[in-house]
Design a protein around this motif. Structure first.
Motif, PDB file in Angstrom:
ATOM      1  N   ARG A  10       0.804  -1.392  -0.059  1.00  0.00           N
ATOM      2  CA  ARG A  10       0.060   0.130   0.080  1.00  0.00           C
ATOM      3  C   ARG A  10       0.984   1.275  -0.054  1.00  0.00           C
ATOM      4  N   ARG A  11       2.060   1.218   0.009  1.00  0.00           N
ATOM      5  CA  ARG A  11       3.201   2.430   0.156  1.00  0.00           C
ATOM      6  C   ARG A  11       2.745   3.455  -0.951  1.00  0.00           C
ATOM      7  N   PRO A  12       2.475   3.226  -2.299  1.00  0.00           N
ATOM      8  CA  PRO A  12       2.146   4.210  -3.140  1.00  0.00           C
ATOM      9  C   PRO A  12       0.890   5.232  -2.600  1.00  0.00           C
ATOM     10  N   ALA A  13      -0.134   4.445  -2.484  1.00  0.00           N
ATOM     11  CA  ALA A  13      -1.314   5.115  -1.775  1.00  0.00           C
ATOM     12  C   ALA A  13      -1.251   5.641  -0.395  1.00  0.00           C
ATOM     13  N   GLU A  14      -0.192   5.293   0.232  1.00  0.00           N
ATOM     14  CA  GLU A  14       0.207   5.714   1.677  1.00  0.00           C
ATOM     15  C   GLU A  14       0.826   7.179   1.396  1.00  0.00           C
ATOM     16  N   VAL A  15       1.670   7.356   0.352  1.00  0.00           N
ATOM     17  CA  VAL A  15       2.241   8.523  -0.038  1.00  0.00           C
ATOM     18  C   VAL A  15       1.300   9.654  -0.452  1.00  0.00           C
ATOM     19  N   TRP A  16       0.209   9.246  -1.005  1.00  0.00           N
ATOM     20  CA  TRP A  16      -0.815  10.450  -1.306  1.00  0.00           C
ATOM     21  C   TRP A  16      -1.538  10.559  -0.146  1.00  0.00           C
ATOM     22  N   GLU A  17      -2.200   9.807   0.628  1.00  0.00           N
ATOM     23  CA  GLU A  17      -2.610  10.086   1.793  1.00  0.00           C
ATOM     24  C   GLU A  17      -1.961  10.813   2.558  1.00  0.00           C
ATOM     25  N   LEU A  18      -0.756  10.526   2.942  1.00  0.00           N
ATOM     26  CA  LEU A  18      -0.174  11.313   3.884  1.00  0.00           C
ATOM     27  C   LEU A  18       0.603  12.622   3.411  1.00  0.00           C
ATOM     28  N   GLY A  19       0.511  12.854   2.203  1.00  0.00           N
ATOM     29  CA  GLY A  19       1.039  13.969   1.412  1.00  0.00           C
ATOM     30  C   GLY A  19      -0.276  14.863   1.212  1.00  0.00           C
ATOM     31  N   GLY A  20      -1.510  14.548   1.469  1.00  0.00           N
ATOM     32  CA  GLY A  20      -2.701  15.512   1.362  1.00  0.00           C
ATOM     33  C   GLY A  20      -3.512  15.313  -0.044  1.00  0.00           C
ATOM     34  N   LEU A  21      -3.375  14.113  -0.574  1.00  0.00           N
ATOM     35  CA  LEU A  21      -4.128  13.614  -1.541  1.00  0.00           C
ATOM     36  C   LEU A  21      -4.879  12.470  -1.035  1.00  0.00           C
ATOM     37  N   HIS A  22      -6.395  12.743  -0.889  1.00  0.00           N
ATOM     38  CA  HIS A  22      -7.140  11.786  -0.022  1.00  0.00           C
ATOM     39  C   HIS A  22      -8.188  11.001  -1.184  1.00  0.00           C
ATOM     40  N   ASP A  23      -8.159   9.669  -0.761  1.00  0.00           N
ATOM     41  CA  ASP A  23      -9.029   8.856  -1.645  1.00  0.00           C
ATOM     42  C   ASP A  23     -10.555   9.045  -1.411  1.00  0.00           C
ATOM     43  N   THR A  24     -11.130   9.599  -2.446  1.00  0.00           N
ATOM     44  CA  THR A  24     -12.515   9.993  -2.340  1.00  0.00           C
ATOM     45  C   THR A  24     -13.652   8.755  -2.087  1.00  0.00           C
ATOM     46  N   ALA A  25     -13.034   7.371  -2.037  1.00  0.00           N
ATOM     47  CA  ALA A  25     -13.899   6.300  -1.744  1.00  0.00           C
ATOM     48  C   ALA A  25     -14.385   6.297  -0.696  1.00  0.00           C
ATOM     49  N   VAL A  26     -13.728   6.840   0.456  1.00  0.00           N
ATOM     50  CA  VAL A  26     -14.244   6.764   1.689  1.00  0.00           C
ATOM     51  C   VAL A  26     -15.408   7.597   2.181  1.00  0.00           C
ATOM     52  N   ARG A  27     -15.678   8.382   1.117  1.00  0.00           N
ATOM     53  CA  ARG A  27     -17.137   9.163   1.009  1.00  0.00           C
ATOM     54  C   ARG A  27     -18.211   8.005   0.578  1.00  0.00           C
ATOM     55  N   SER A  28     -17.710   6.962   0.110  1.00  0.00           N
ATOM     56  CA  SER A  28     -19.033   5.898  -0.337  1.00  0.00           C
ATOM     57  C   SER A  28     -19.268   5.187   0.917  1.00  0.00           C
ATOM     58  N   PRO A  29     -20.489   4.545   1.083  1.00  0.00           N
ATOM     59  CA  PRO A  29     -20.955   3.963   2.138  1.00  0.00           C
ATOM     60  C   PRO A  29     -20.260   2.262   2.173  1.00  0.00           C
ATOM     61  N   VAL A  30     -20.080   2.143   1.009  1.00  0.00           N
ATOM     62  CA  VAL A  30     -19.819   0.692   0.443  1.00  0.00           C
ATOM     63  C   VAL A  30     -18.399   0.537  -0.397  1.00  0.00           C
ATOM     64  N   TRP A  31     -17.627  -0.608  -0.070  1.00  0.00           N
ATOM     65  CA  TRP A  31     -16.657  -0.778  -1.010  1.00  0.00           C
ATOM     66  C   TRP A  31     -17.160  -1.507  -2.370  1.00  0.00           C
ATOM     67  N   GLN A  32     -16.655  -1.255  -3.349  1.00  0.00           N
ATOM     68  CA  GLN A  32     -16.813  -1.891  -4.587  1.00  0.00           C
ATOM     69  C   GLN A  32     -15.740  -1.950  -5.573  1.00  0.00           C
ATOM     70  N   ALA A  33     -15.160  -3.200  -6.075  1.00  0.00           N
ATOM     71  CA  ALA A  33     -14.141  -3.501  -6.939  1.00  0.00           C
ATOM     72  C   ALA A  33     -14.603  -2.599  -8.478  1.00  0.00           C
ATOM     73  N   THR A  34     -13.366  -2.332  -9.175  1.00  0.00           N
ATOM     74  CA  THR A  34     -13.598  -1.555 -10.381  1.00  0.00           C
ATOM     75  C   THR A  34     -12.834  -2.714 -11.395  1.00  0.00           C
ATOM     76  N   THR A  35     -12.206  -3.763 -11.025  1.00  0.00           N
ATOM     77  CA  THR A  35     -11.626  -4.733 -11.641  1.00  0.00           C
ATOM     78  C   THR A  35     -11.943  -6.150 -11.624  1.00  0.00           C
ATOM     79  N   GLY A  36     -11.828  -7.138 -12.311  1.00  0.00           N
ATOM     80  CA  GLY A  36     -12.011  -8.489 -11.937  1.00  0.00           C
ATOM     81  C   GLY A  36     -13.282  -9.135 -12.791  1.00  0.00           C
ATOM     82  N   HIS A  37     -14.016  -8.187 -13.453  1.00  0.00           N
ATOM     83  CA  HIS A  37     -15.357  -8.757 -14.028  1.00  0.00           C
ATOM     84  C   HIS A  37     -14.665  -9.091 -15.553  1.00  0.00           C
TER      85      HIS A  37
END
Length: 313
Positions: free
Chosen positions: A225-252
């Protein structure tokens, strides 16, 4: 305003086989159905010199534009060319959104000899300032390297710097090729479950996981998860946490090796600076039968209340 991000799966615009032409038309129809005001795309496919033409052609088919300005050398599109024939672009609805002069920057194998952007992968970023309702938002489209976990971390830092300096409202759409590091509201567990830790090891996980082996030869592995941690700690935040549910975008997709192993991943993301994050009223995966038949990635989008976006001071 609606902002979306979409990996188009090798979109050439002029396929030589009918079945591929029909699939690419489904991509176009999916974009139209998204009704995005601004769109980040990944995987425009062709020679680097054709990247701008591909973006312009796509824009014409979906009622959007990527044209930043026209110079004596010709039109300048908001695209960045990769070194593996795959490119990224930002498109927007003409009239309601306009490009801000002097804000376009490109990073990628087609632009730079910098080793952090070259080699296997196709890590590529384009960013441009857009005037949206009288407010400038720095918008980017990024395709992270498929291979090279350390390169992915290094590029995450470079993307962070490119998108957030100078400080101000930022929206970044990406095929991040990594698992998110955002926590659930209140400082809880990771929003993204680890899709690998409880799965039997297979060779492709060397590109996605970290691992340790004990003295007895027993090995365990987990998502990097290190690349994503760089963004979170550096001030770019994943907007998915604004959603009530988790959903995949790949695998179909039928040929997805991860999907065949029962591994569903959310690697298509939208990140926002603090100036925009609290203005996000909705984050969703655009999961329709049409979208599932169009690409191996599902689009993601956010709706934003522009009156709640702060100015960066």
């Amino acid at each position: 305003m609606r902002f979306a991000s979409y990996n188009l799966l090798d979109w050439t615009g002029t396929p030589t086989m009918q079945v591929e032409g029909e699939r690419q038309q489904r991509v176009v129809d999916t974009i139209v159905a998204l009704r995005a005001d601004v769109l980040a795309v990944q995987e425009l496919k062709g020679p680097a010199r054709e990247a701008g033409r591909l973006a312009a052609q796509l824009g014409q088919r979906v009622g959007m534009t990527s044209l930043v300005e026209t110079t004596v050398d010709g039109p300048v599109q908001a695209v960045a060319a990769g070194d593996n024939t795959l490119h990224v672009a930002v498109l927007w609805r003409p009239g309601s959104v306009t490009a801000v002069p002097g804000t376009l920057r490109r990073f990628g194998g087609g632009q730079s000899a910098d080793p952090v952007w070259r080699g296997p992968g196709w890590g590529t970023l384009v960013r441009v300032g857009l005037d949206v309702g009288g407010r400038t938002v720095m918008v980017g489209s990024y395709h992270a390297p498929v291979f090279g976990r350390e390169r992915r971390v290094d590029q995450a830092e470079t993307v962070l710097g490119a998108m957030t300096r100078p400080a101000g409202p930022v929206l970044l759409g990406s095929d991040s090729n990594t698992v998110g590091a955002a926590r659930r509201p209140g400082g809880g567990d990771f929003f993204d479950p680890d899709p690998y830790a409880d799965r039997e090891w297979f060779a492709d996980l060397v590109h996605q996981c970290r691992w340790e082996t004990d003295a007895d030869g027993r090995r365990w592995h987990w998502a990097d998860r290190r690349p994503a941690e760089v963004w979170e700690l550096g001030g770019l935040h994943d907007t998915a946490v604004r959603s009530p549910v988790w959903q995949a975008t790949t695998g179909h997709w039928p040929t997805c090796d991860y999907g065949r192993r029962g591994i569903a991943r959310r690697i298509d993301t939208i990140h926002a600076s603090t100036h925009v994050f609290d203005a996000v009223t909705r984050h969703a995966v655009f999961d329709t039968p049409l979208a599932r038949a169009a690409s191996d990635h599902l689009p993601v989008f956010v709706d934003i209340d522009l009156t709640q976006v702060t100015d960066g001071r």
